[in-house]
Design an enzyme around this catalytic site. Structure first.
Site, PDB file in Angstrom:
ATOM      1  N   GLU A   1     -15.155 -88.599  92.908  1.00 43.17           N
ATOM      2  CA  GLU A   1     -15.335 -87.936  91.642  1.00 43.17           C
ATOM      3  C   GLU A   1     -15.096 -88.795  90.269  1.00 43.17           C
ATOM      4  O   GLU A   1     -14.879 -88.039  89.239  1.00 43.17           O
ATOM      5  CB  GLU A   1     -14.210 -86.889  91.752  1.00 43.17           C
TER       6      GLU A   1
ATOM      7  N   GLU B   1     -17.078 -81.179  99.521  1.00 39.89           N
ATOM      8  CA  GLU B   1     -15.291 -80.749  99.453  1.00 39.89           C
ATOM      9  C   GLU B   1     -15.188 -79.139  98.753  1.00 39.89           C
ATOM     10  O   GLU B   1     -15.874 -78.916  97.699  1.00 39.89           O
ATOM     11  CB  GLU B   1     -14.749 -81.583  98.095  1.00 39.89           C
TER      12      GLU B   1
END
Ligand SMILES: *[C@@H]1O[C@H](CO)[C@@H](O)[C@H](O)[C@H]1NC(C)=O
Ligand SMILES: *[C@@H]1O[C@H](CO)[C@@H](O)[C@H](O)[C@H]1NC(C)=O
Ligand SMILES: *[C@@H]1O[C@H](CO)[C@@H](O)[C@H](O)[C@H]1NC(C)=O
Ligand SMILES: *[C@@H]1O[C@H](CO)[C@@H](O)[C@H](O)[C@H]1NC(C)=O
Ligand SMILES: *[C@@H]1O[C@H](CO)[C@@H](O)[C@H](O)[C@H]1NC(C)=O
Ligand SMILES: *[C@@H]1O[C@H](CO)[C@@H](O)[C@H](O)[C@H]1NC(C)=O
Ligand SMILES: *[C@@H]1O[C@H](CO)[C@@H](O)[C@H](O)[C@H]1NC(C)=O
Ligand SMILES: *[C@@H]1O[C@H](CO)[C@@H](O)[C@H](O)[C@H]1NC(C)=O
Length: 907
Positions: A473, A569
Site C-alpha cells: 500500500e 485485500e
C-alpha cells in the site's frame, strides 16, 4: 525404485565423509538487563526477551489484559544474552570458523571472549561473522548485546534529513513510533489488529561452522519450461568464499526422478571476483518432462515434490544440502480484455484494461485465499511447527490456493514455505514494507539490499513462491496522500523509486531471473510500470490488484463493491468467541461492547462495534433484547462471515466475464485476514488460539471448486450464477442440474423447486437465471406483495447424477430482521465415534424448524467440524467433528454446545 535406493546407499558407503563441523549454540543461555536491574536470568535460544521474561516470571503473560502496554519497559531497555561453549584443537584447526546467526532481532553487538566480532541491524538478514581468530581451546564466551528497538528507531530519525512519515501510529494502536526507520517486523510496534510487543533476541538458529574449503550457503533450483518437452533446471549454488579467494572442488547434484537418479557433476576452480563473500556456481541441465510429474496448487492436482541434493566436495571435506523442488510453470497474465461495450460512451469508459491473473501449468487459476499476518507477534513463537501446521492446514482445508505473506510482518520460517509447497498453497510474497514512507539514505539501502539478497535466495526455489511484491500500500499511500506528503511529492516519489525499483527490484532480479514482480499491492501491474511505478490511480479496477474496504455501506449489497481484476485485500471485523476472550482476561465482566478492556484491544480508529458491525447489526438483526449482550460475539461473527461470503462469491461471479464497462474477469479473492496475533476484535477468520471463526467455516464453502451463488440488484432481480474450476474439465464441459428451491421460513418442505440443466465451462461464471424476485415469490405462494420477500428464501444447489457437487447456498430475499423466521430449537441428539483412534465423531442435530447460523462449539476440545454456522433446512442433520487430540463420546456429549440465530431460548 529399489535399485535407485541401493545406488544411493552405495554412494554413501563408499564416500569417506569428513563432514564439515557444525555446532549449534542454541539451548540454555543467560540474559540480563543492561543496567543490572535484572541479572542472571535463564534464557532460551532461539527465543526472545518477552518469552524469556515470562518464563522467569519477571512479567506476566503479555497476551493477557493490558499487559502489552504495561510491559512496554521491556522494549525500552537493553538486554544482554550470554553463553559459554567449548571448542577443541581439532575444531580450531579449520581454516575458517564462522559464527552464523539465522536471525537477530534486531540491533545487536556480538562479542566473543569480550571482543566485538560483529553487529546487526536487520531482523531479516542472516549474519555470518568470521571468528577464527577469536576462539581459544576450551571455554569461550559469547555475548549478544541488544539495544532497545524503540530507542534505536528514535535515534535514527535525523538520518534521512527530512521527515519520513508517519512518525507514529494512530493513538488507538497504543503503539510505538518510527518503526519505518528500522528493518524489523513493522507490526511489532502495533497495528490495527495487533499489540506493540517490540521483541529482542536471537530469534532463529545460531551455530558455529568450521571448514577448510568452503560451505554451501544457498541452493536455488529453478525448473523452467523448455523446448522438446523438457524441463530446463537451473541450479544456482552459492559457496562461501572470501573476496579474491579461489575455491576448488566438485559440486555433485542429484535428482531422483520417477524413472532414474540423475547426477550432474560440476568441477569448480574459481576465484571470487564478486564483492560479496559468496561465489555463485550456475549450472543448467534438462530432463524430459515425462520423467517427473507436475506440482499443482491445492485443488488442481497433486503437490509432487522431488528431492534435489547438492553436494560440495573439496579434498575430503563434504557439505551437502537437500531441497525439495516442484515442477510447475507460473505466469502473471496481463493482456487486453475485450470490454464488450454496448454504447459509444461505455466504449470510452472502458479504456484499455488489462487482465491480471495467474496461469499455472497453462491453466488460468482463480486465486482463492487470504492474507497472512505474522503467525505470532513474538517472532520466535511464529516459527512453532504446530502453529505453522495449524494455520496452513486450515487454509488448505478451506480450498485456499494462495496466501499473501503481508509486508508488515516477517518472511516466514523455512518450515512455513515447505508446508506451503506440500499443501499446494501459492505464496504472494511481499517484501517487508507496509503503510509508510521509508528512508533511502545509503546505509539504509545497503541494509535493504542485504535483506533482499538473503530472503530471495532462501525462498525463491520454493514452488509455492509465486510472486514478489515490493511493498504493501505504499504507492497508494503516496498517491492519495495518506501521510501529508503531497507538498513534497517529488521528493517522496524519488525515494519511492529509489527504494522499491532501484534497490528492491534490481536486487531481486540479480538473484532470481524471471520471477513475477509487482512494485506494490495494490498496483495496476503493467500500467504502473508504464507510469514509472506511480500510477495516478493505483486502485483502478481495470488493472492489477485492488484493496477495498468500506465500512459505511451495506456489505450485503452488491453496490458496495468494486469489480476488480484481482481482489488482494478486503475484509470486515468480528470478535473472537467467549472462550477465546477468556484466555486474555479472567474477568467475564470485561466482556461487553466498549468496556475499557475491549476498547484497549480495539485498535481500529472507528472503535469497537461501530466499525461497520453496528450498522450491519441494525440492518440485519436490530435485536434490542438481552439476546444482543448474551451473544454479540456470535452476531459479529455472523456479520463478518456473511459479508465476506457475499463479497467473495460476487467476485467469483465475475470469473471469465466482463460487464458492459469492461470491469470483471476477476481472478483473485484474498480476503483480509487469515490469522490473529492476539485476542482482539480483528478481521481474522482464525482466532489467536487457532479456533475457526464462522468466517473460516464459510470460506470452506465459498472457496469450494464449484459453487452456485446469487446476488440481488437494485431492481430486486436475483442473478444466479454457477462456476467451476475443476481442473479435469478444462476444455470440456460439466453438465449438471441447478436446483432453485424456495422455502417458506416456517416449513422444511420447499414450496417450489425449479430444476435447470446447465453446462459449465472451466473458469467461466455462467448466469443460470435472473429471477424477478418479488413477483416470482408472490406467484409461487410466498404471500402478497411487497412482503412475500419476508416469508421465503431461496436455496440453491448443483446436482450431478445423485451427488450434490457444490455447497448448498441459502439466499435471503429480505434482511434477516424482516424475515418471518420462527423461533426454533436445535439439539444434539447423538454423538458417535466413527474411527478407531477416537479423533473422529459424528454429531446428529435435530431441529424443530428452519434454523440459521447453527453454531457448534467444542469449547476446550480443540478440533474442527465438517460444517459450522450452517442453515439447517432439514429436521435432522449430521456433521463430523475432527478432534486434534484423542477424546471420547462422553467428553464430547459434555462439552459440545449448539446455538443458532432464531433460538427459542432467547424469546
Ligand atoms: C500480566 O498478567 C498477569 C497474569 O498472567 C498478571 O498476574 C500480571 O500482574 C500482569 N501484569 C504485568 C505487568 O505483567
Ligand atoms: C582442515 O585443515 C586442518 C589444518 O590443516 C587439518 O588438520 C584438518 O584435518 C583439515 N580437515 C579436513 C576435514 O580436511
Ligand atoms: C565454562 O565457563 C563457565 C563460566 O565461567 C562455567 O560455568 C562452566 O563450568 C565452564 N565450563 C567448562 C567445561 O569449563
Ligand atoms: C529431444 O529430447 C529427446 C529425449 O530426451 C532427445 O533424445 C533429443 O535429442 C532431443 N532433441 C533436441 C533437439 O534437443
Ligand atoms: C585451477 O585453475 C588454475 C588457474 O586456471 C589452474 O592453474 C589450476 O591448475 C587449476 N586447478 C585444478 C585443480 O584444476
Ligand atoms: C526425500 O528425502 C527425505 C529425507 O532425506 C526422504 O524422507 C523422502 O522420502 C525423500 N523423498 C522422495 C520423494 O524421494
Ligand atoms: C432498530 O430498532 C430500534 C428500536 O426498535 C429503532 O428505533 C431503530 O430505528 C431500528 N433501526 C433500524 C436500522 O432498523
Ligand atoms: C414452481 O414455480 C413455477 C413458476 O411459477 C411453476 O411453473 C412450477 O410448476 C412450480 N413448481 C413446483 C414444483 O411447484
Amino acid at each position: 525404485m529399489a535399485t535407485i535406493r541401493t545406488v544411493l546407499l552405495l554412494l554413501e558407503l563408499f564416500t569417506v565423509c569428513y563432514c564439515l563441523k557444525r555446532r549449534s549454540l542454541g539451548g540454555e543461555w543467560i540474559v540480563r538487563e543492561a543496567t543490572g536491574k535484572y541479572d542472571n536470568l535463564k534464557a532460551t535460544v532461539p527465543g526472545g526477551i518477552y518469552t524469556d521474561l515470562m518464563n522467569n516470571k519477571i512479567i506476566g503473560d503479555v497476551f493477557y489484559g493490558n499487559n502489552d502496554t504495561e510491559t512496554r519497559w521491556v522494549a525500552q531497555s537493553d538486554w544482554i544474552y550470554t553463553s559459554q561453549f567449548l571448542v577443541d584443537e581439532s575444531f580450531l584447526n579449520h581454516k575458517s570458523i564462522n559464527l552464523v546467526f539465522e536471525g537477530l532481532d534486531t540491533f545487536a553487538t556480538v562479542l566473543i571472549n569480550n571482543v566485538e566480532v560483529g553487529s546487526s541491524e536487520n531482523m531479516f538478514v542472516r549474519y555470518i561473522f568470521d571468528i577464527k581468530n577469536n576462539l581459544e581451546p576450551g571455554n569461550n564466551t559469547i555475548e549478544v548485546q541488544f539495544s532497545s528497538p524503540i530507542k534505536t528507531a528514535q535515534s535514527l530519525i535525523l538520518k534521512q534529513g527530512y521527515t519520513v512519515p508517519p512518525n507514529c501510529p494512530p493513538d488507538n494502536y497504543r503503539g510505538e513510533c518510527h518503526v519505518n526507520q528500522i528493518r524489523k517486523m513493522q507490526a511489532s510496534f502495533a497495528w490495527d489488529w495487533g499489540p506493540a510487543l517490540p521483541s529482542m533476541g536471537i530469534w532463529k538458529e545460531v551455530f558455529l561452522q568450521a571448514y577448510n574449503s568452503s560451505v554451501i550457503r544457498y541452493v536455488m533450483v529453478d525448473p523452467k519450461d523448455a523446448p522438446n518437452d523438457s524441463w530446463l533446471i537451473t541450479v544456482s549454488t552459492y559457496l562461501s568464499a572470501e573476496i579474491g579467494e579461489t575455491i576448488q572442488g566438485k559440486l555433485s547434484y542429484s535428482l531422483e526422478t520417477d524413472v532414474s537418479l540423475i547426477q550432474q557433476i560440476v568441477d569448480v576452480n574459481r576465484t571470487n571476483t564478486d564483492n560479496e563473500n559468496e561465489l555463485l556456481v550456475d549450472y543448467s541441465f534438462t530432463i524430459p518432462k515425462i520423467t517427473v510429474r507436475k506440482w499443482w496448487p491445492n485443488g488442481y492436482g497433486a503437490q509432487k515434490l522431488y528431492n534435489f541434493t547438492a553436494k560440495w566436495q573439496s579434498g575430503s571435506e563434504i557439505d551437502s544440502k537437500t531441497v525439495k523442488i516442484g515442477f510447475r510453470t507460473i505466469e502473471l497474465v496481463q493482456e487486453p480484455i475485450g470490454p464488450n461495450p454496448r454504447t459509444f460512451f461505455q466504449r470510452k469508459l472502458a479504456g484499455s484494461g488489462l487482465s491480471f491473473y495467474f496461469r499455472v501449468n497453462g491453466l488460468p487459476m482463480f486465486a482463492k485465499g487470504s492474507n497472512e499476518i505474522p503467525l505470532d507477534i513474538l517472532p520466535e513463537r511464529g516459527q512453532n511447527p504446530q502453529t505453522v501446521d495449524r494455520i496452513l492446514q486450515s487454509a488448505y482445508s478451506a480450498h485456499m490456493n494462495m496466501l499473501r505473506v503481508w509486508g508488515g510482518g516477517v518472511y516466514e520460517s523455512d518450515y512455513f514455505y515447505q508446508r506451503a509447497d506440500e499443501l499446494g498453497i501459492l505464496i504472494w510474497q511481499d517484501f517487508m514494507f507496509a503503510c509508510a514512507m521509508y528512508p533511502t539514505y545509503p546505509e539504509y539501502l545497503d541494509n535493504v539490499k542485504a535483506e533482499v539478497r538473503h530472503q530471495v535466495r532462501r525462498l525463491n526455489g520454493h514452488p509455492s513462491v509465486a510472486l514478489w511484491a515490493a511493498n504493501n500500500e505504499n504507492e497508494l499511500a503516496l498517491m492519495t496522500n495518506w501521510y501529508g506528503t503531497s507538498n513534497d511529492f517529488d521528493l517522496y516519489k524519488g525515494d519511492y523509486v529509489k527504494l522499491y525499483i532501484d534497490t528492491v527490484r534490481s536486487e531481486l532480479f540479480k538473484y532470481a531471473k524471471d520471477v513475477i514482480f509487482v512494485s506494490s499491492s495494490p498496483s495496476n501491474g503493467k500500467k504502473t510500470v508504464q507510469e514509472n511505478y506511480l500510477s495516478s490511480d493505483p486502485g483502478n479496477p481495470l488493472f492489477g490488484d485492488v484493496h477495498y474496504y468500506n465500512y459505511l455501506v451495506n456489505s450485503l449489497d452488491a453496490r458496495a463493491y468494486p469489480i476488480p481484476r484481482f481482489a488482494s485485500e478486503y475484509g470486515y471485523q468480528s470478535l473472537p468467541d467467549f472462550d477465546t476472550w477468556l484466555t486474555a482476561t479472567d474477568n467475564a465482566k470485561d466482556l461487553y461492547p466498549n468496556s475499557s478492556f475491549m476498547d484497549h484491544r480495539q485498535h481500529h480508529p472507528f472503535g469497537l462495534i461501530e466499525n461497520n458491525l453496528l450498522m450491519m447489526y441494525q440492518l440485519n438483526f436490530n435485536d434490542t433484547s438481552d439476546n444482543f449482550y448474551k451473544t454479540y460475539m456470535y452476531y459479529t461473527q455472523i456479520i463478518q462471515a456473511m459479508s465476506i461470503k457475499f463479497e467473495t462469491e460476487y467476485y467469483r461471479s465475475f470469473m471469465g466475464r466482463v460487464d458492459s464497462s469492461g470491469r470483471g474477469n476477476t481472478m483473485g479473492a484474498l480476503f483480509w485476514q487469515l490469522n490473529d496475533v492476539w485476542v482482539a476484535p480483528t478481521w481474522a477468520g482464525i482466532d489467536y488460539t487457532g479456533k475457526w471463526k464462522m468466517l473460516q467455516y464459510f470460506a470452506k464453502e465459498f472457496f469450494a471448486p464449484t459453487i452456485i451463488t446469487a446476488y440481488l440488484d437494485i431492481a430486486r432481480q436475483l442473478h444466479i450464477y454457477a462456476m467451476t474450476e475443476i481442473a479435469s474439465i478444462f476444455g470440456s464441459r460439466l453438465n449438471v442440474s441447478a436446483v432453485i428451491d424456495v422455502y417458506k421460513w416456517t416449513s422444511f418442505s420447499p414450496i417450489n423447486s425449479t430444476v435447470l440443466d446447465v453446462s459449465l465451462e472451466y473458469g467461466k461464471a455462467l448466469q443460470i437465471a435472473v429471477v424477478d424476485t418479488d413477483n416470482y415469490l408472490n406467484s409461487i405462494g410466498c404471500g402478497s406483495l411487497p412482503t412475500a420477500r419476508n416469508q421465503c428464501f431461496f436455496y440453491l444447489s448443483l446436482i450431478s447424477g445423485n451427488s450434490v457437487i457444490a455447497p448448498h447456498n441459502l439466499i435471503l430475499a429480505a434482511p434477516l430482521k424482516h424475515s418471518n423466521l420462527a423461533k426454533t430449537q436445535v439439539s444434539i441428539t447423538s454423538v458417535i465415534q466413527v474411527d478407531d483412534k477416537g479423533v473422529k465423531f459424528e454429531i446428529t442435530l435435530t431441529a424443530d424448524g428452519i434454523s440459521l447460523f447453527v453454531w457448534l462449539d467444542s469449547h476446550r476440545v480443540r478440533g474442527q467440524f465438517s460444517e459450522n454456522g450452517f442453515a439447517q433446512v432439514v429436521p435432522t442433520k449430521a456433521v463430523t467433528f475432527q478432534s486434534e487430540t484423542i477424546t471420547s463420546v462422553a467428553t464430547l456429549e459434555n462439552v459440545i454446545t449448539v446455538n443458532h440465530l432464531n433460538n427459542r431460548q432467547y424469546q
